[in-house]
Structures are given as C-alpha cells and as structure tokens.
Scaffold this motif. Structure first.
Motif, short mmCIF file in Angstrom:
data_model
loop_
_atom_site.label_atom_id
_atom_site.label_comp_id
_atom_site.label_asym_id
_atom_site.label_seq_id
_atom_site.Cartn_x
_atom_site.Cartn_y
_atom_site.Cartn_z
N TYR A 38 72.75 65.64 -7.16
CA TYR A 38 72.88 67.08 -6.84
C TYR A 38 73.90 67.72 -7.78
N ARG A 39 74.94 66.95 -8.12
CA ARG A 39 75.93 67.46 -9.08
C ARG A 39 75.29 67.70 -10.44
N ALA A 40 74.40 66.78 -10.85
CA ALA A 40 73.75 66.91 -12.16
C ALA A 40 72.89 68.18 -12.20
N VAL A 107 64.91 71.55 -4.07
CA VAL A 107 65.76 70.69 -4.91
C VAL A 107 65.82 69.31 -4.27
N ARG A 108 65.94 69.28 -2.95
CA ARG A 108 66.10 67.99 -2.26
C ARG A 108 64.85 67.12 -2.40
N ARG A 109 63.67 67.75 -2.35
CA ARG A 109 62.44 66.95 -2.35
C ARG A 109 62.35 65.99 -3.54
N ARG A 129 74.66 61.92 2.11
CA ARG A 129 74.84 62.61 3.39
C ARG A 129 73.65 62.33 4.32
N ASP A 130 72.49 62.05 3.70
CA ASP A 130 71.25 61.96 4.47
C ASP A 130 70.52 60.65 4.18
N ILE A 131 71.24 59.63 3.75
CA ILE A 131 70.56 58.40 3.35
C ILE A 131 69.99 57.69 4.58
N GLU A 178 85.75 73.41 4.74
CA GLU A 178 84.64 74.31 4.40
C GLU A 178 83.41 73.49 3.95
N ARG A 179 83.65 72.45 3.12
CA ARG A 179 82.52 71.63 2.68
C ARG A 179 81.94 70.82 3.83
N ASP A 180 82.79 70.38 4.75
CA ASP A 180 82.30 69.68 5.95
C ASP A 180 81.35 70.60 6.72
O1 DC Z 1 79.18 63.25 -2.46
P1 DC Z 1 79.37 64.38 -3.42
O2 DC Z 1 80.57 65.23 -3.10
O3 DC Z 1 79.37 63.94 -4.84
O4 DC Z 1 78.09 65.33 -3.23
C1 DC Z 1 77.93 66.52 -3.95
C2 DC Z 1 77.22 67.55 -3.07
O5 DC Z 1 75.88 67.14 -2.81
C3 DC Z 1 77.89 67.78 -1.72
O6 DC Z 1 77.99 69.17 -1.48
C4 DC Z 1 76.96 67.17 -0.71
C5 DC Z 1 75.65 67.12 -1.40
N1 DC Z 1 74.88 65.91 -1.07
C6 DC Z 1 73.80 66.04 -0.25
O7 DC Z 1 73.53 67.14 0.23
N2 DC Z 1 73.04 64.96 0.05
C7 DC Z 1 73.33 63.76 -0.45
N3 DC Z 1 72.56 62.72 -0.14
C8 DC Z 1 74.45 63.60 -1.29
C9 DC Z 1 75.22 64.71 -1.57
#
Ligand code: DC
Length: 227
Positions: A38-40, A107-109, A129-131, A178-180
C-alpha cells in the motif's frame, strides 16, 4: 514438515514488521509485509500527482503497477516496476498517503490477489491489518499483535529520532491514535481482532521475546498437525 501460513495483524507500532521478520528468520520462512504494498502505491501516486481522493485513478494505478517484495541483505526490498523504492516509502508523507490509498476497494483487490498468490504455498509470515480476516481467513496461525498506544507511539517516536526527524512525542501519540481510528473504522477490511486469532500483547516484551512466543505457537501447530 508442513509449512504454515502465519498471519500477523495489528495496529501501527505493535512491532509487526520486526517481529514478523524475526519469526520468518527463526522458522526459515518468507516474510511478506503487505503494508509495504500500500505504501508503494501511495508513493507512486504522490510521484505521479494522482489525487488521493480519486478512487478511480488510484484503482487504475494499482492495477497497472507491478510490486515485488524481495528479501535481500536481511531486509525486504520493495520493487515497483523494476525500481527499488525501499528507502523512500517510510516517510510521514507516504505513511499518511498509504492510509488514504488503503481505504479504496479497487486498490485493495489487486493487492489482496497478489498477497494470496505469494503466500499460497505456505512457509510465509505475512503481516498487515486484514491478513487473518480477509487475505488468509484459513491461515494456520493467526496472531493479533498489540501494545498500549503510549508504548506504540514511543516506538514510533524513537524510530523518527533515529532517522533524525525531529518530532513531538504528543503529536506522535495523536497521529498513532488517528491512524488506529482510520484503520479500525474504514468500511473495507478494517483492522479487527478475529475470533480465532491469538492476542499477543507486547507492551512489556521486546521484539525478540515476542517473536519467540509466536515461534512456540507455530511449533505447537506443526506438532498438532503431525499427530
Ligand atoms: O503497516 P504499515 O504502516 O506499513 O501500513 C501502511 C498502511 O497500509 C496503513 O495505513 C495500513 C494499511 N494497510 C492495510 O490497510 N492493510 C494491510 N494489510 C496492510 C497495511
């Protein structure tokens, strides 16, 4: 010995990356950092001037880029369309952009499809986060890694200090909260603690201790499967 799929989910600053890398090392598994993907995408959007509030443009971008995660020299390299961008995706600007990009379903798909492909054979420690909830709902071992917000913000603050980036600890704590909130409240694939995840709270544990706890849990799974 059967090779497991290990899913590690948790909030920012829970130590996921360090712990997942160490667990993978100890077990001889591959470490996959889904957040780096997602960062990339976020990095590329910033470079190309793609508006972060345009889901259609972000979706098109995510489907046309190729992202490879390549372990080398003890570190996971992030390669986007053949270019090594590892050192550029950990800035506060990219962190913020990544959290916006990650809420876009389109983007997620493609990211989830690639993560499933990469982990399908087992022998992987995948963090995100969603593994455990979406990418591998049938993972052999699911860990929900957590620590108090104050401890997580402290870790993040130290990381920034080490990089020479001045920051106010209270601001870092506010950012973590905020990110949480954004990770937990988003509609698609929010950060959740699934019922079959083992909660590992490492508020009072370092990364090595945390990794060893997870390795013990993994060995238990392998032994149980052998009997
Ligand atoms: O873990 P990280 O901080 O490098 O993740 C970057 C962003 O991507 C963060 O806002 C959460 C999101 N992310 C996500 O939505 N789903 C994932 N499986 C991994 C990260």
């Amino acid at each position: 010995m059967r090779k497991l799929i290990i899913a590690i989910d948790g909030p920012v600053g829970s130590g996921k990356s360090t712990v997942a890398r160490r667990v993978a090392d100890l077990l001889g598994y591959t470490h996959l950092d889904s957040g780096a993907m997602y960062r990339a995408v976020a990095w590329k959007a910033l470079c190309d001037g793609i508006p972060l509030d345009s889901p259609a443009e972000l979706e098109a971008l995510a489907s046309r880029v190729r992202i490879d995660l390549v372990p080398s020299g003890g570190k996971l390299h992030v390669i986007l369309d053949g270019e090594d961008i590892t050192d550029w995706i950990r800035t506060p600007e990219v962190s913020h952009a990544a959290s916006l990009v990650a809420v876009v379903p389109g983007v997620r798909r493609p990211m989830v499809a690639e993560q499933r492909r990469a982990g399908a054979q087992g022998g992987v420690v995948m963090e995100g986060r969603d593994i455990g909830s979406v990418v591998f709902p049938h993972a052999d071992l699911k860990i929900y890694l957590d620590a108090s917000p104050e401890v997580r913000a402290g870790r993040r603050w130290r990381e920034l200090q080490e990089k020479g980036e001045a920051s106010d600890p209270l601001m870092v704590l506010a950012e973590v909260r905020e990110r949480d909130r954004r990770d937990r409240e988003r509609e698609m694939s929010p950060l959740v603690r699934v019922a079959d995840a083992v909660v590992v709270d490492n508020t009072a544990m370092d990364a090595e201790e945390t990794a060893r706890v997870i390795v013990l849990l993994a060995q238990e799974k392998v032994n149980a499967a052998a009997h």
